[in-house]
Design an enzyme around this catalytic site. Sequence first.
Site, short mmCIF file in Angstrom:
data_model
loop_
_atom_site.label_atom_id
_atom_site.label_comp_id
_atom_site.label_asym_id
_atom_site.label_seq_id
_atom_site.Cartn_x
_atom_site.Cartn_y
_atom_site.Cartn_z
N ASP A 277 4.38 85.64 49.33
CA ASP A 277 6.05 85.63 49.28
C ASP A 277 6.44 86.97 49.45
O ASP A 277 5.96 87.96 48.33
CB ASP A 277 6.38 84.79 47.95
CG ASP A 277 6.45 83.46 47.91
OD1 ASP A 277 5.89 83.00 49.00
OD2 ASP A 277 6.64 82.97 46.82
N GLU B 48 0.47 82.62 46.71
CA GLU B 48 0.67 81.19 46.27
C GLU B 48 -0.37 80.52 47.20
O GLU B 48 -0.59 80.90 48.19
CB GLU B 48 1.98 80.67 46.48
CG GLU B 48 2.93 81.47 45.49
CD GLU B 48 4.27 80.94 45.80
OE1 GLU B 48 5.09 81.12 44.80
OE2 GLU B 48 4.82 80.67 46.87
N HIS C 90 10.67 83.66 40.25
CA HIS C 90 10.51 84.59 41.65
C HIS C 90 11.32 85.73 41.46
O HIS C 90 11.02 86.89 41.83
CB HIS C 90 10.84 83.50 42.76
CG HIS C 90 9.81 82.62 43.07
ND1 HIS C 90 9.69 81.47 42.66
CD2 HIS C 90 8.89 82.88 44.25
CE1 HIS C 90 8.33 80.88 43.17
NE2 HIS C 90 8.17 81.59 44.43
N HIS D 219 5.53 79.48 54.52
CA HIS D 219 4.88 79.50 53.01
C HIS D 219 4.01 78.18 53.13
O HIS D 219 3.97 77.41 52.19
CB HIS D 219 6.21 79.12 52.13
CG HIS D 219 6.93 80.35 51.98
ND1 HIS D 219 6.81 81.46 51.04
CD2 HIS D 219 7.96 80.75 52.98
CE1 HIS D 219 7.61 82.37 51.38
NE2 HIS D 219 8.37 82.11 52.32
N HIS E 263 12.03 86.55 50.39
CA HIS E 263 11.99 85.24 50.41
C HIS E 263 13.23 84.55 49.37
O HIS E 263 13.57 83.62 49.79
CB HIS E 263 10.79 84.98 49.71
CG HIS E 263 10.48 83.19 49.60
ND1 HIS E 263 10.82 82.57 50.27
CD2 HIS E 263 9.90 82.69 48.46
CE1 HIS E 263 10.51 81.19 49.95
NE2 HIS E 263 9.87 81.20 48.79
N HIS F 7 -0.62 81.56 50.94
CA HIS F 7 0.53 82.51 51.65
C HIS F 7 0.99 83.49 50.51
O HIS F 7 0.89 83.33 49.33
CB HIS F 7 1.72 81.66 52.13
CG HIS F 7 2.27 81.09 51.09
ND1 HIS F 7 2.17 79.86 50.56
CD2 HIS F 7 3.66 81.51 50.45
CE1 HIS F 7 2.74 79.37 49.39
NE2 HIS F 7 3.88 80.26 49.44
#
Length: 220
Positions: free
Chosen positions: A50, A169, A157, A44, A54, A48
């Site tokens: 997710d 992100e 998340h 991360h 994750h 990157h």
Amino acid sequence: MTIHDISVCISDTLPVFPGDPPPRLTPRQDDAGWRTTLLSLGSHTGTHLDAPAHLLEQGATLDAIPLERLIGPCRVADLAQFTGPIGAAELRRLKLKGNRRLLLRTRNSEFWGRRDFVPDYAGLTAEAAALLVDWGVNLVGIDYLSIEAAQGEGEVHRRLLEAGVVILEGLNLKGITAGDYELLCLPLKIAAADGAPCRAVLRSLDPPRGYPQHHTGWPP
């Protein structure tokens, strides 16, 4: 056609989210003069993606995400005027419903010139995440290292990843005008990964030569 690079550059000075391994780039050269670089970085790091894995125990890994999710039309929304958490009210105010891919440009993009981690960055609230799910968004991006506040406990998340929303992100959206673009965002192809750095770009189509960009007359 204009291409905008919205990725941050990975280097030894790139800030990371607290607890993540810092990137290390170690140049090497053998006796014959060939140069290589030993890379040490977390999944991360920088810009990157997710994957559901994750956070979710049985979540899909990055290699299971269809590439169609990562390439296609997107909307860049300007939220730089808001200093606090980004809630559902702020998103509704911008009339973003109907966009499948959504990138949020906030005041965070100004932080990339700093080597230290900035803990009071702008992130989504759980209510805002739920609204994006209701709207049918399948990819959402933000311009710092987490889409959730640093003090968050994972609820943002969780709501997004459980609904199959891909989280992008670590974007740098400084200088990017709000509007419609084509997003191209391809992560490193790592087996069974919970996330991976990627190169993200926006492509805007220039208006035809000889025509004004906006007009209301007929004929043009």
